[in-house]
Design an enzyme around this catalytic site. Sequence first.
Site, mmCIF file in Angstrom:
data_model
loop_
_atom_site.group_PDB
_atom_site.id
_atom_site.type_symbol
_atom_site.label_atom_id
_atom_site.label_comp_id
_atom_site.label_asym_id
_atom_site.label_seq_id
_atom_site.Cartn_x
_atom_site.Cartn_y
_atom_site.Cartn_z
ATOM 1 N N HIS A 1 0.845 -1.186 0.000
ATOM 2 C CA HIS A 1 0.000 0.000 0.000
ATOM 3 C C HIS A 1 0.888 1.246 0.000
ATOM 4 C CE1 HIS A 1 0.459 -0.781 4.458
ATOM 5 N NE2 HIS A 1 0.859 0.469 4.379
HETATM 6 P P1 TYD Z 1 -1.412 -2.781 7.673
HETATM 7 O O1 TYD Z 1 -1.008 -1.355 7.837
HETATM 8 O O2 TYD Z 1 -2.038 -3.180 6.377
HETATM 9 O O3 TYD Z 1 -0.158 -3.727 7.967
HETATM 10 P P2 TYD Z 1 1.131 -4.078 7.045
HETATM 11 O O4 TYD Z 1 1.480 -2.863 6.239
HETATM 12 O O5 TYD Z 1 2.207 -4.473 8.016
HETATM 13 O O6 TYD Z 1 0.767 -5.227 6.158
HETATM 14 O O7 TYD Z 1 -2.376 -3.151 8.889
HETATM 15 C C1 TYD Z 1 -2.781 -4.493 9.151
HETATM 16 C C2 TYD Z 1 -4.065 -4.443 9.981
HETATM 17 O O8 TYD Z 1 -3.825 -3.822 11.244
HETATM 18 C C3 TYD Z 1 -5.176 -3.648 9.306
HETATM 19 O O9 TYD Z 1 -6.393 -4.331 9.561
HETATM 20 C C4 TYD Z 1 -5.186 -2.343 10.034
HETATM 21 C C5 TYD Z 1 -4.672 -2.684 11.418
HETATM 22 N N1 TYD Z 1 -3.865 -1.593 12.022
HETATM 23 C C6 TYD Z 1 -4.329 -0.949 13.158
HETATM 24 O O10 TYD Z 1 -5.413 -1.236 13.687
HETATM 25 N N2 TYD Z 1 -3.554 0.031 13.724
HETATM 26 C C7 TYD Z 1 -2.362 0.396 13.195
HETATM 27 O O11 TYD Z 1 -1.672 1.306 13.745
HETATM 28 C C8 TYD Z 1 -1.900 -0.275 12.006
HETATM 29 C C9 TYD Z 1 -0.582 0.079 11.363
HETATM 30 C C10 TYD Z 1 -2.688 -1.261 11.454
#
Ligand code: TYD
Length: 137
Positions: free
Chosen positions: A51
């Site tokens: 993303h």
């Molecule tokens: P995501 O940012 O997509 O993780 P990565 O980039 O490591 O793959 O987030 C994964 C999940 O966690 C998504 O459902 C959103 C949640 N999340 C939170 O609730 N709080 C946060 O601070 C972050 C970064 C993610």
Amino acid sequence: MNNCKIIEFNKIGDEYGGYLVAIEDNLNIPFDIKRVYYTYGVKDNKIRGKHAHRNLDQILLCLNGAVKVKCFDGYEEIEIHLDDPSKGIFIGSMVWHEMYDYREDAVIMVIADDYYNESDYIRDYDEFISLCKEVNS
Ligand code: TYD
């Protein structure tokens, strides 16, 4: 790449006594810190990230283990091997990023300039590419 670069943190100590790294907002972090989160226990075949953010600035650090990070700003792509806790990657807004090849013991800490906000995410790659084109036209 404009909005993505490696930050080398100053480490205090030596290989015998161990190291200490201090993180201080607006000194060695170029923003006010509002959120810190971390991931661990990620399987080596998993790709995280995939993303970009509309506005968020973040710094990724690999506190233990190793991981690879690919960053793409719509123009240039770089791959960084994060395997040193004194090294961070600044990932600013509008940078598509993917983390992969996680070592089993990898602990990735992320320091961010804002709270979690799903509407700040661009999770669709085609949307990211068209937004980049809009910005550059
Ligand atoms: P995501 O940012 O997509 O993780 P990565 O980039 O490591 O793959 O987030 C994964 C999940 O966690 C998504 O459902 C959103 C949640 N999340 C939170 O609730 N709080 C946060 O601070 C972050 C970064 C993610």
